[in-house]
Design a protein around this motif. Structure first.
Motif, PDB file in Angstrom:
ATOM      1  N   ILE A  21       0.839  -1.203   0.000  1.00 35.35           N
ATOM      2  CA  ILE A  21       0.000   0.000   0.000  1.00 35.35           C
ATOM      3  C   ILE A  21       0.872   1.250   0.000  1.00 35.35           C
ATOM      4  O   ILE A  21       0.569   2.239  -0.684  1.00 35.35           O
ATOM      5  CB  ILE A  21      -0.955  -0.008   1.213  1.00 35.35           C
ATOM      6  CG1 ILE A  21      -2.061  -1.052   0.993  1.00 35.35           C
ATOM      7  CG2 ILE A  21      -1.564   1.376   1.453  1.00 35.35           C
ATOM      8  CD1 ILE A  21      -2.945  -1.271   2.197  1.00 35.35           C
ATOM      9  N   ALA A  22       1.955   1.211   0.746  1.00 34.81           N
ATOM     10  CA  ALA A  22       2.879   2.348   0.768  1.00 34.81           C
ATOM     11  C   ALA A  22       3.453   2.604  -0.620  1.00 34.81           C
ATOM     12  O   ALA A  22       3.604   3.756  -1.044  1.00 34.81           O
ATOM     13  CB  ALA A  22       4.000   2.096   1.770  1.00 34.81           C
ATOM     14  N   GLY A  23       3.777   1.530  -1.334  1.00 33.50           N
ATOM     15  CA  GLY A  23       4.280   1.685  -2.695  1.00 33.50           C
ATOM     16  C   GLY A  23       3.264   2.361  -3.592  1.00 33.50           C
ATOM     17  O   GLY A  23       3.599   3.245  -4.395  1.00 33.50           O
ATOM     18  N   GLU A  24       2.015   1.970  -3.450  1.00 34.86           N
ATOM     19  CA  GLU A  24       0.936   2.596  -4.226  1.00 34.86           C
ATOM     20  C   GLU A  24       0.813   4.074  -3.864  1.00 34.86           C
ATOM     21  O   GLU A  24       0.684   4.935  -4.742  1.00 34.86           O
ATOM     22  CB  GLU A  24      -0.385   1.881  -3.936  1.00 34.86           C
ATOM     23  CG  GLU A  24      -1.579   2.451  -4.681  1.00 34.86           C
ATOM     24  CD  GLU A  24      -2.903   1.825  -4.256  1.00 34.86           C
ATOM     25  OE1 GLU A  24      -3.953   2.335  -4.688  1.00 34.86           O
ATOM     26  OE2 GLU A  24      -2.877   0.843  -3.464  1.00 34.86           O
ATOM     27  N   PHE A  25       0.868   4.370  -2.569  1.00 37.07           N
ATOM     28  CA  PHE A  25       0.768   5.751  -2.083  1.00 37.07           C
ATOM     29  C   PHE A  25       1.916   6.615  -2.603  1.00 37.07           C
ATOM     30  O   PHE A  25       1.702   7.721  -3.105  1.00 37.07           O
ATOM     31  CB  PHE A  25       0.768   5.727  -0.551  1.00 37.07           C
ATOM     32  CG  PHE A  25       1.018   7.064   0.093  1.00 37.07           C
ATOM     33  CD1 PHE A  25       0.076   8.077   0.022  1.00 37.07           C
ATOM     34  CD2 PHE A  25       2.208   7.293   0.778  1.00 37.07           C
ATOM     35  CE1 PHE A  25       0.316   9.317   0.628  1.00 37.07           C
ATOM     36  CE2 PHE A  25       2.452   8.525   1.378  1.00 37.07           C
ATOM     37  CZ  PHE A  25       1.503   9.535   1.306  1.00 37.07           C
ATOM     38  N   PHE A  84       3.616  -0.425   6.292  1.00 37.33           N
ATOM     39  CA  PHE A  84       3.417   0.836   5.569  1.00 37.33           C
ATOM     40  C   PHE A  84       4.531   1.829   5.887  1.00 37.33           C
ATOM     41  O   PHE A  84       5.164   2.395   4.991  1.00 37.33           O
ATOM     42  CB  PHE A  84       2.050   1.428   5.931  1.00 37.33           C
ATOM     43  CG  PHE A  84       1.734   2.716   5.234  1.00 37.33           C
ATOM     44  CD1 PHE A  84       1.117   2.718   3.995  1.00 37.33           C
ATOM     45  CD2 PHE A  84       2.035   3.944   5.829  1.00 37.33           C
ATOM     46  CE1 PHE A  84       0.821   3.909   3.337  1.00 37.33           C
ATOM     47  CE2 PHE A  84       1.737   5.136   5.184  1.00 37.33           C
ATOM     48  CZ  PHE A  84       1.135   5.114   3.935  1.00 37.33           C
ATOM     49  N   MET A  85       4.780   2.034   7.172  1.00 37.32           N
ATOM     50  CA  MET A  85       5.742   3.048   7.586  1.00 37.32           C
ATOM     51  C   MET A  85       7.177   2.696   7.204  1.00 37.32           C
ATOM     52  O   MET A  85       7.988   3.579   6.919  1.00 37.32           O
ATOM     53  CB  MET A  85       5.641   3.296   9.096  1.00 37.32           C
ATOM     54  CG  MET A  85       4.354   3.975   9.517  1.00 37.32           C
ATOM     55  SD  MET A  85       4.133   5.600   8.703  1.00 37.32           S
ATOM     56  CE  MET A  85       2.532   6.084   9.338  1.00 37.32           C
ATOM     57  N   SER A  86       7.503   1.427   7.190  1.00 40.77           N
ATOM     58  CA  SER A  86       8.870   1.045   6.822  1.00 40.77           C
ATOM     59  C   SER A  86       9.157   1.389   5.368  1.00 40.77           C
ATOM     60  O   SER A  86      10.256   1.854   5.028  1.00 40.77           O
ATOM     61  CB  SER A  86       9.102  -0.456   7.057  1.00 40.77           C
ATOM     62  OG  SER A  86       8.327  -1.242   6.165  1.00 40.77           O
ATOM     63  N   ALA A  87       8.163   1.198   4.494  1.00 42.92           N
ATOM     64  CA  ALA A  87       8.344   1.528   3.083  1.00 42.92           C
ATOM     65  C   ALA A  87       8.458   3.042   2.894  1.00 42.92           C
ATOM     66  O   ALA A  87       9.296   3.514   2.124  1.00 42.92           O
ATOM     67  CB  ALA A  87       7.186   0.979   2.257  1.00 42.92           C
TER      68      ALA A  87
END
Length: 220
Positions: free
Chosen positions: A52-56, A92-95
Motif C-alpha cells: 500500500i505504501a508503494g501505491e501511495f 506501511f511506515m517502513s516503506a
C-alpha cells in the motif's frame, strides 16, 4: 462529483465516506489478515502495508499537489483512530521510511556510494557508448558520408538509455552525469521529443524509476 485525479478515488485503500458518516474521506480502508495469534497473519499484514505504501508513494510522485502533501498525516491520524494492527502500520511506515532516507541522503549531500549502477542501466549506457563510438570513428574516417545507418543506431541507443528506468541513486547519478557531460545527450533532452513527448519528461520519469510508456504499432 469528484473525478480523478483524487486520492479518495484513485487509491485502493481509501474511500469516500457516506452521507450517514457525514462525508469526507476514509484514509485507511484496509482489512487485517486476522488475529496475530496466527503468526502468518502478521506477515501478511506487513506485506500488505508495504504494498500500500508503494501505491501511495507512486501516486503522490505523479500528483505532487499541496493537497496530497497532507495525505501522510491524514493516513496516520486514521490509523491511530482505528487502532490499526501493528503489522499493517509497520509495513506501511517502513516503506515510507525507506523513501524518506533516500531523499534525506540527497538533502544532506551524502549521496556518494561505492556501489555500481544496476545491470539494466549499465547495459543501456554501454550500448549507447559503443554506438556513439562507432559513429564518431566512421565520421572521422570518412567525413563525406552521412553514415545514416550508424546515426540511427546511435540515436536508438541514446533513446533507450534515456528511457531506461533507474532503480537506485547510483543509477540516477550515472544517467545524470552523462546528461551533464555529453553535449549531444544534453541537447536531445533539452530540445527533442521521444515519440510525441518531450525528451525531458521521459528522462525525468526514468529517474523516478517509472517504466517507459508503451507504444502502439504506429510508434506513437
Amino acid at each position: 462529483m469528484l473525478k480523478s485525479p483524487h486520492h479518495a478515488i484513485d487509491l485502493s485503500f481509501m474511500r469516500l465516506k457516506t452521507k450517514a458518516e457525514r462525508g469526507g474521506v476514509d484514509h485507511w480502508n484496509v482489512v487485517t489478515a486476522g488475529p496475530y495469534s496466527e503468526p502468518s497473519n502478521y506477515t501478511l499484514d506487513y506485506d500488505t502495508g508495504h504494498q500500500i505504501a508503494g501505491e501511495f508513494l507512486k501516486y503522490i510522485g505523479k500528483h505532487p499537489t499541496n493537497g496530497n502533501a497532507t495525505l501522510l498525516g491524514c493516513i496516520t491520524v486514521d490509523m491511530i483512530q482505528k487502532q490499526v494492527p501493528k503489522g499493517l502500520v509497520l509495513g506501511f511506515m517502513s516503506a515510507v521510511n525507506e523513501y524518506a532516507m533516500t531523499v534525506a541522503r540527497i538533502v544532506a549531500g551524502s549521496t556518494t556510494s561505492s556501489s555500481q549502477p544496476s545491470p539494466s542501466i549499465t547495459e543501456a549506457i554501454q550500448a549507447w557508448r559503443e554506438a556513439d563510438r562507432k559513429f564518431s570513428n566512421e565520421v572521422t574516417l570518412d567525413a563525406r558520408s552521412d553514415h545514416d545507418e550508424l546515426w540511427q543506431t546511435k540515436e536508438a541507443a541514446e533513446t533507450a538509455m534515456l528511457k531506461e528506468p533507474c532503480h537506485s541513486l547510483d543509477d540516477i547519478r550515472a544517467k545524470a552525469a552523462i546528461a551533464l557531460r555529453d553535449e549531444n545527450v544534453f541537447d536531445s533532452i533539452a530540445n527533442c521529443t521521444i515519440g510525441s513527448e518531450h525528451a525531458l519528461r521521459v528522462f525525468l520519469r526514468s529517474l523516478l524509476g517509472e517504466e517507459p510508456e508503451p507504444v502502439d504499432s504506429g510508434g506513437k
